[in-house]
Every structure is written in C-alpha cells, then in structure tokens.
Design an enzyme around this catalytic site. Structure first.
Site, PDB file in Angstrom:
ATOM      1  N   ASN A  47       9.782  35.203  13.458  1.00  0.00           N
ATOM      2  CA  ASN A  47      10.574  33.814  14.334  1.00  0.00           C
ATOM      3  C   ASN A  47      12.073  34.414  14.490  1.00  0.00           C
ATOM      4  O   ASN A  47      12.683  34.782  13.534  1.00  0.00           O
ATOM      5  CB  ASN A  47      10.412  32.700  13.584  1.00  0.00           C
ATOM      6  CG  ASN A  47       8.854  32.470  13.561  1.00  0.00           C
ATOM      7  OD1 ASN A  47       8.239  32.627  14.157  1.00  0.00           O
ATOM      8  ND2 ASN A  47       8.555  31.041  12.814  1.00  0.00           N
ATOM      9  N   VAL A  48      12.492  33.848  15.527  1.00  0.00           N
ATOM     10  CA  VAL A  48      13.785  34.126  15.843  1.00  0.00           C
ATOM     11  C   VAL A  48      14.619  32.739  15.876  1.00  0.00           C
ATOM     12  O   VAL A  48      15.808  32.506  16.228  1.00  0.00           O
ATOM     13  CB  VAL A  48      14.029  34.751  17.234  1.00  0.00           C
ATOM     14  CG1 VAL A  48      13.295  36.082  17.088  1.00  0.00           C
ATOM     15  CG2 VAL A  48      13.253  33.693  18.333  1.00  0.00           C
ATOM     16  N   HIS A  85      11.828  40.212  14.044  1.00  0.00           N
ATOM     17  CA  HIS A  85      12.163  40.257  15.470  1.00  0.00           C
ATOM     18  C   HIS A  85      13.674  39.808  15.820  1.00  0.00           C
ATOM     19  O   HIS A  85      13.961  39.118  17.022  1.00  0.00           O
ATOM     20  CB  HIS A  85      11.173  39.507  16.096  1.00  0.00           C
ATOM     21  CG  HIS A  85       9.714  40.161  16.098  1.00  0.00           C
ATOM     22  ND1 HIS A  85       8.612  39.298  16.267  1.00  0.00           N
ATOM     23  CD2 HIS A  85       9.488  41.341  15.827  1.00  0.00           C
ATOM     24  CE1 HIS A  85       7.510  40.186  15.956  1.00  0.00           C
ATOM     25  NE2 HIS A  85       7.993  41.269  15.859  1.00  0.00           N
ATOM     26  N   CYS A 126      26.523  41.964  24.305  1.00  0.00           N
ATOM     27  CA  CYS A 126      26.803  42.496  25.584  1.00  0.00           C
ATOM     28  C   CYS A 126      26.103  43.980  25.571  1.00  0.00           C
ATOM     29  O   CYS A 126      26.284  44.863  24.706  1.00  0.00           O
ATOM     30  CB  CYS A 126      28.320  42.788  25.810  1.00  0.00           C
ATOM     31  SG  CYS A 126      28.690  43.571  27.268  1.00  0.00           S
ATOM     32  N   CYS A 157      33.682  41.604  29.324  1.00  0.00           N
ATOM     33  CA  CYS A 157      34.054  42.939  30.192  1.00  0.00           C
ATOM     34  C   CYS A 157      32.915  42.892  31.320  1.00  0.00           C
ATOM     35  O   CYS A 157      33.099  43.771  32.245  1.00  0.00           O
ATOM     36  CB  CYS A 157      33.654  43.879  29.403  1.00  0.00           C
ATOM     37  SG  CYS A 157      31.859  44.198  29.142  1.00  0.00           S
ATOM     38  N   THR A 192       0.720  32.450  11.586  1.00  0.00           N
ATOM     39  CA  THR A 192       0.788  33.794  12.620  1.00  0.00           C
ATOM     40  C   THR A 192      -0.626  34.257  13.169  1.00  0.00           C
ATOM     41  O   THR A 192      -1.644  34.099  12.158  1.00  0.00           O
ATOM     42  CB  THR A 192       1.522  35.208  11.925  1.00  0.00           C
ATOM     43  OG1 THR A 192       1.414  36.397  12.830  1.00  0.00           O
ATOM     44  CG2 THR A 192       0.838  35.552  10.612  1.00  0.00           C
ATOM     45  N   SER A 193      -0.588  34.561  14.210  1.00  0.00           N
ATOM     46  CA  SER A 193      -1.993  34.999  14.803  1.00  0.00           C
ATOM     47  C   SER A 193      -2.339  36.259  14.439  1.00  0.00           C
ATOM     48  O   SER A 193      -3.374  36.875  14.389  1.00  0.00           O
ATOM     49  CB  SER A 193      -1.900  34.914  16.302  1.00  0.00           C
ATOM     50  OG  SER A 193      -1.019  36.107  16.915  1.00  0.00           O
ATOM     51  N   ASN A 253      -3.341  27.984   8.563  1.00  0.00           N
ATOM     52  CA  ASN A 253      -3.387  28.326   9.794  1.00  0.00           C
ATOM     53  C   ASN A 253      -4.429  27.275  10.546  1.00  0.00           C
ATOM     54  O   ASN A 253      -5.349  27.222   9.750  1.00  0.00           O
ATOM     55  CB  ASN A 253      -3.517  29.820  10.490  1.00  0.00           C
ATOM     56  CG  ASN A 253      -3.252  29.834  11.799  1.00  0.00           C
ATOM     57  OD1 ASN A 253      -3.650  29.364  12.705  1.00  0.00           O
ATOM     58  ND2 ASN A 253      -2.755  31.245  12.002  1.00  0.00           N
ATOM     59  N   ALA A 285       0.804  23.970   9.441  1.00  0.00           N
ATOM     60  CA  ALA A 285       1.640  24.335   8.205  1.00  0.00           C
ATOM     61  C   ALA A 285       2.388  23.103   7.296  1.00  0.00           C
ATOM     62  O   ALA A 285       2.405  23.191   6.209  1.00  0.00           O
ATOM     63  CB  ALA A 285       2.682  25.320   8.713  1.00  0.00           C
TER      64      ALA A 285
END
Ligand code: NAD
Ligand code: ZN
Length: 248
Positions: free
Chosen positions: A103-104, A120, A128, A151, A189-190, A214, A233
């Site tokens: 996860n992010v 990930h 940038c 920039c 998670t799959s 799950n 979960a």
C-alpha cells in the site's frame, strides 16, 4: 471462524518474530477501495490505461485527473482501522517485527508501526520528473493538472507504477524478513502481483506458519497458507487481539 481466531491468537502468542504482508484489502475499512475484487477500482477503469508508467508518460494530465487525484482525495480522508492498530499493538508487544506493505497510503506508520517496508512507495511525496525535487503531496497545488515543479517539470507520485521495477533494497529486506520470521500474517492481498505474491512462499519454505486474513480465498489459500480466516481485516484482527490479550 471462531476456532481459527483462537488458533491465530495462540500462534501469535507463542511467536517471536512475526512479519506481516499487507495489501489494499487492509485499508478497505478505512475507506480506500482496493484495485481488484468487489468494489475495486479496476471495475471502473482499466489498469493498463491508467496505472502503467507508459500511460503516465504519454498523457500525465489524464492519469492525474482520473487516478491520482481521486486516490489523493480518498487517502487524505483515511485513518488507520482496527487492523492497522492491531499490527501496531503487536509490534508494541514485541511480537511483530516488520510490516511489508504494497500500500501507498501510509496508514501503517500512522497507526504506529516503525519498521514498514513500502514495496510500492508512498503517496505522501511527489517528485519532479526533470530535476527530482520532492514535494509533500499535501502542499501541492492541484488546481491545474498535472501539477508542476518550480522548474516547470511535471510532478509524479513516489509510487511504483505498473511497468516499473520495485527498488531492489526493498526487495532484499523483504526477502530477508520473510526468511527469518516464525509466523507470516498475510492480510488483504489478492496475491496476484509479483513479487509480493512470492514473499509468503519464502516464509513457508523457511518453516514459518502462514496465516491469511481475507474475505475471499486467494492463490495462496490451501497451497501456501496454513489457514485462511475469512472476513474483513479490521474485524478479524480486532477479535484476534482480544483473544491474544487473554493469553498473555
Ligand atoms: P488488490 O486490490 O489486488 O486485492 C485486494 C484484496 O483485498 C482482495 O484479495 C480482496 O479480497 C481483499 N479485501 C477486500 N476487502 C477486504 C477487507 N475488508 N479486509 C481484508 N481483505 C479485503 O490488492 P493488492 O494485492 O494490494 O494489489 C494491488 C496493488 O494496488 C498494490 O500493489 C497497491 O500498490 C495498490 N493499491 C494500494 C492501495 C492503498 O494504498 N490503500 C489501494 C488500492 C491499490
Ligand atoms: Zn523540477
């Protein structure tokens, strides 16, 4: 399910080095939809069209508008749920050592876990594409998309898109953690995306017990996992933690 919750509590109580591998499912009860499965983002949009690095390079405005901006809005609102909090508690008890996450959303750190390997990347930062300057996502002006650096370069999240490699230091640390744990908890998670799917296999081959949480079976179920606790979960982890408290 009740028997399995007791079994998981007992397995965790006697473990010395637990590692968790988590996916999008652990954050569903925090209001973040997963990619695959019921209610997943992939039901609405095609991953290859929006989450592949080639699509981003070809049309960053489109990917920002359809995928990234939407994810930012949901992640901004999200708070850790009982599953994240349970893992933080397991660390505080000295049982859990490392969380490996796909996860992010940064919710494991928000909950209090201190050793989190983010396979990930993390959504909290933008970079940038020209000069590599970094910006906190919350400070980025999104009134015009794609957002730009001072920039003039285009900003991209510090996340791994499809078609990009996982940073090797994350990979090595995860493999090492997986090899040395005595229990691996696989939550939400799959197990379709490599190399995350092979991490539980490493633990299994090194003699660890693999416990899956799950609502749906995955390719790991019956093959690599010792058992699957079917359910959301947050709810399942909360019950396990209640039982564990009585055992200690
Ligand atoms: P996935 O979307 O492929 O699969 C989600 C899994 O979670 C499924 O197996 C589903 O049955 C399960 N699930 C659904 N609700 C659940 C619940 N309440 N409790 C437990 N499990 C539940 O997720 P993935 O395997 O992590 O792979 C997708 C990729 O998508 C990841 O690599 C990640 O980078 C990215 N992603 C991240 C987030 C996030 O940061 N929260 C959200 C969506 C996608
Ligand atoms: Zn720049």
């Amino acid at each position: 399910m009740f028997d399995l919750i007791e079994k998981a509590a007992a397995d965790l109580a006697s473990a010395k080095n637990v590692v968790a591998l988590t996916g999008a499912g652990i954050s569903v009860e925090s209001g973040i939809p997963p990619f695959r499965g019921k209610g997943g983002i992939w039901e609405k949009i095609d991953p290859m069209e929006y989450a592949h690095i080639d699509s981003f390079l070809q049309d960053p405005e489109k990917v920002w508008r359809v995928l990234i901006k939407g994810m930012k809005d949901v992640i901004d609102q999200a708070r850790p749920n009982a599953a994240h909090l349970g893992l933080a508690r397991l660390e505080a008890l000295g049982i859990l050592k490392t969380v490996i996450t796909q996860n992010v959303d940064g919710l494991h750190q928000d909950a209090g876990n201190t050793d989190v390997i983010e396979f990930h990347g993390n959504f909290a930062w933008q970079k940038c594409m020209d000069c590599s300057r970094r910006y906190a996502t919350r400070s980025v002006d999104m009134s015009r998309l794609p957002p730009r650096c001072r920039c003039g370069g285009i900003l991209r999240p510090e996340c791994v898109f499809f078609g990009e490699p996982i940073p090797t230091h994350h990979l090595y640390r995860s493999q090492d953690a997986a090899e040395h744990c005595d229990v691996m908890l696989v939550i939400g998670t799959s197990a379709w995306v490599q190399p995350a799917a092979s991490i539980p296999l490493i633990s299994k081959q090194s003699g660890a017990r693999v416990i899956e949480i799950n609502p749906e079976p995955t390719p790991l179920t019956h093959h690599i996992s010792d058992y699957l606790i079917k359910g959301p979960a947050g709810e399942v982890t909360h019950r396990i933690m209640e039982k564990l408290a009585k055992l200690r």
